[in-house]
Design an enzyme around this catalytic site. Structure first.
Site, PDB file in Angstrom:
ATOM      1  N   ARG A  50     -27.091  83.592  18.016  1.00 15.73           N
ATOM      2  CA  ARG A  50     -27.871  84.268  19.067  1.00 15.73           C
ATOM      3  C   ARG A  50     -28.973  85.140  18.470  1.00 15.73           C
ATOM      4  O   ARG A  50     -29.848  85.610  19.180  1.00 15.73           O
ATOM      5  CB  ARG A  50     -26.952  85.079  19.995  1.00 15.73           C
ATOM      6  CG  ARG A  50     -27.655  85.718  21.176  1.00 15.73           C
ATOM      7  CD  ARG A  50     -26.729  86.083  22.335  1.00 15.73           C
ATOM      8  NE  ARG A  50     -25.435  86.557  21.903  1.00 15.73           N
ATOM      9  CZ  ARG A  50     -25.178  87.782  21.399  1.00 15.73           C
ATOM     10  NH1 ARG A  50     -26.150  88.660  21.300  1.00 15.73           N
ATOM     11  NH2 ARG A  50     -23.955  88.110  21.018  1.00 15.73           N
ATOM     12  N   ASP A 172     -50.139  85.056  31.315  1.00 12.65           N
ATOM     13  CA  ASP A 172     -49.412  83.786  31.329  1.00 12.65           C
ATOM     14  C   ASP A 172     -50.434  82.687  31.025  1.00 12.65           C
ATOM     15  O   ASP A 172     -51.315  82.394  31.837  1.00 12.65           O
ATOM     16  CB  ASP A 172     -48.768  83.583  32.708  1.00 12.65           C
ATOM     17  CG  ASP A 172     -47.920  82.309  32.792  1.00 12.65           C
ATOM     18  OD1 ASP A 172     -48.233  81.341  32.077  1.00 12.65           O
ATOM     19  OD2 ASP A 172     -46.984  82.301  33.609  1.00 12.65           O
ATOM     20  N   LYS A 197     -44.125  73.082  30.059  1.00  5.96           N
ATOM     21  CA  LYS A 197     -45.294  72.375  30.592  1.00  5.96           C
ATOM     22  C   LYS A 197     -46.086  71.700  29.465  1.00  5.96           C
ATOM     23  O   LYS A 197     -45.558  70.813  28.825  1.00  5.96           O
ATOM     24  CB  LYS A 197     -46.129  73.364  31.398  1.00  5.96           C
ATOM     25  CG  LYS A 197     -45.302  74.250  32.371  1.00  5.96           C
ATOM     26  CD  LYS A 197     -44.663  73.476  33.500  1.00  5.96           C
ATOM     27  CE  LYS A 197     -43.646  74.310  34.297  1.00  5.96           C
ATOM     28  NZ  LYS A 197     -44.115  75.587  34.812  1.00  5.96           N
TER      29      LYS A 197
HETATM   30  C1  PLP Z   1     -43.461  76.736  35.303  1.00  8.94           C
HETATM   31  C2  PLP Z   1     -44.162  78.023  35.121  1.00  8.94           C
HETATM   32  C3  PLP Z   1     -43.468  79.200  34.822  1.00  8.94           C
HETATM   33  C4  PLP Z   1     -41.949  79.227  34.707  1.00  8.94           C
HETATM   34  O1  PLP Z   1     -41.510  78.564  33.572  1.00  8.94           O
HETATM   35  P1  PLP Z   1     -40.047  77.890  33.437  1.00  8.94           P
HETATM   36  O2  PLP Z   1     -40.113  77.238  32.102  1.00  8.94           O
HETATM   37  O3  PLP Z   1     -39.884  76.955  34.587  1.00  8.94           O
HETATM   38  O4  PLP Z   1     -39.058  79.009  33.500  1.00  8.94           O
HETATM   39  C5  PLP Z   1     -44.195  80.355  34.636  1.00  8.94           C
HETATM   40  N1  PLP Z   1     -45.535  80.376  34.754  1.00  8.94           N
HETATM   41  C6  PLP Z   1     -46.241  79.271  35.066  1.00  8.94           C
HETATM   42  C7  PLP Z   1     -47.724  79.348  35.183  1.00  8.94           C
HETATM   43  C8  PLP Z   1     -45.584  78.062  35.262  1.00  8.94           C
HETATM   44  O5  PLP Z   1     -46.294  76.964  35.569  1.00  8.94           O
END
Ligand code: PLP
Length: 359
Positions: A50, A172, A197
């Site tokens: 961990r 983000d 993604k």
């Molecule tokens: C999908 C997504 C998230 C969340 O990510 P997960 O891997 O599903 O937890 C956060 N921000 C954006 C812009 C996303 O497209």
């Protein structure tokens, strides 16, 4: 949890390929293997599964080098976002875009209801309004382009305004990836990714990462991961790094496809609007007539897969308002396209045939 490697003289496309590999020695493997172990022989730096894993470190070295900071990997994008929001002191004010990933909005609203922080939602494309909201803020949090409205924020101007008020800036960067946008170089303190993604890129991984400009924030994020326990799996970090190796060519093709589709969709009689920020491979179209025709569209294609998520090699799309959590200011007929790397004429033929049936 490692500083950017010394590949700073290389183009990011090259860094994505060469960073985070074992040293070039006879019989060294080309890739850091998947380290499946829960514990380590005592006396070393890692100690327990961990706390660390060499397969995490390889991924972190590469993404950290690409973003120009110190990367900490997490079990998901939401785990990374949650850890970054934990940097806000209790009761602190977070400024965030009204149109953001629904999970992020839900998390902010939940924490606000619990009294753990305060939140003010803004139009992130209105830089003056964001700057005004920065007064008294502990953190300005945003994504750009926004999901799924595709508004673009002025990262440098917002970072300057936030810092003038002593607020942290977190971005983000999931939609743009570090190959199209590097928020730390524009003044942000923290970057997060849903590695699920574009970084992974093959719709087979759920994983996240946070990248800090400072060693202090890196240590705080490692602490959140260690104590919160939202650690990535070794196989997932391996797959995400394997995805990053081809990010440049995937993104180049997907972006070129998106730009060509935008050109062909522009002015289409079945659409009220085509939204595209000019870069990346996400396009939002607003279907004329709202939910009914938009729902019909996503059921009538052969190549385009009706599915949530984005950033895979295969083209997917969905009507965002099918989710009750999506913001009511997003049009009912908005369909978000995640353009993949297929041949663009095939994508166009499939999409335009489906559009013709609803028009
Ligand atoms: C999908 C997504 C998230 C969340 O990510 P997960 O891997 O599903 O937890 C956060 N921000 C954006 C812009 C996303 O497209």
């Amino acid at each position: 949890m490692h500083a950017a490697s010394d590949d700073s003289d290389l183009h990011p496309d090259t860094v994505a390929v060469v960073a985070g590999r074992p040293a070039h020695a006879p019989d060294a493997p080309m890739n850091v293997p998947v380290h499946l172990t829960s514990t380590y022989v005592a006396g070393g730096d890692i100690a327990y599964g961990r706390y660390g894993n060499p397969s995490w470190t390889a991924f972190e070295d590469v993404l950290g080098a690409l973003e120009g900071g110190r990367c900490v990997s997490f079990a998901s994008g939401m785990a990374a976002i949650s850890a970054v929001l934990d940097l806000v002191e209790p009761g602190g004010l977070v400024v965030a875009p009204r149109h953001s990933y629904t999970g992020t909005v839900a998390l902010l609203e939940e924490r606000a209801q619990q009294g753990r922080l305060r939140v003010e939602f803004v139009d992130i494309a209105d830089t003056a309004a964001v700057a005004a909201a920065c007064e008294g803020a502990a953190m300005v949090w945003f994504e750009t382009p926004t999901n799924p409205a595709l508004e673009v924020a002025d990262i440098a101007a917002i970072a300057a305004a936030a810092h003038a008020h002593g607020a942290l800036v977190a971005v983000d960067n999931t939609f743009a990836t570090p190959l199209l946008q590097r928020p730390l170089a524009l003044g942000a303190d923290l970057v997060v990714h849903s590695a699920t993604k574009y970084l992974s890129g093959h719709s087979d991984v759920v994983m996240g990462a946070a990248i800090a400009a400072s060693a202090e924030h890196e240590a705080a994020l490692v602490q959140r991961r260690t104590l919160g326990g939202a650690i990535p799996a070794p196989l997932e970090t391996y797959l995400a790094l394997r995805g990053i190796r081809t990010l440049a060519v995937r993104l180049e093709r997907a972006q070129a496809n998106a730009q060509e589709l935008v050109r062909r969709l522009d002015g289409h009689p079945a659409l009220d609007e085509v939204r595209y920020p000019g870069f990346g491979a996400i396009v939002s179209i607003v279907v004329r007539g709202g939910a009914g025709p938009a729902d019909a569209l996503v059921e009538r294609t052969r190549l385009w897969v009706h599915a949530t998520s984005l950033g895979g090699v295969e083209s997917t799309f969905e009507r965002r308002r099918r989710w009750p959590a999506e913001q009511p200011t997003i049009p009912e007929g908005l369909v978000r396209l995640s353009v993949g790397i297929e041949q663009v004429d095939d994508l166009w033929r499939d999409l335009s045939a489906a559009l013709d049936t609803i028009g």
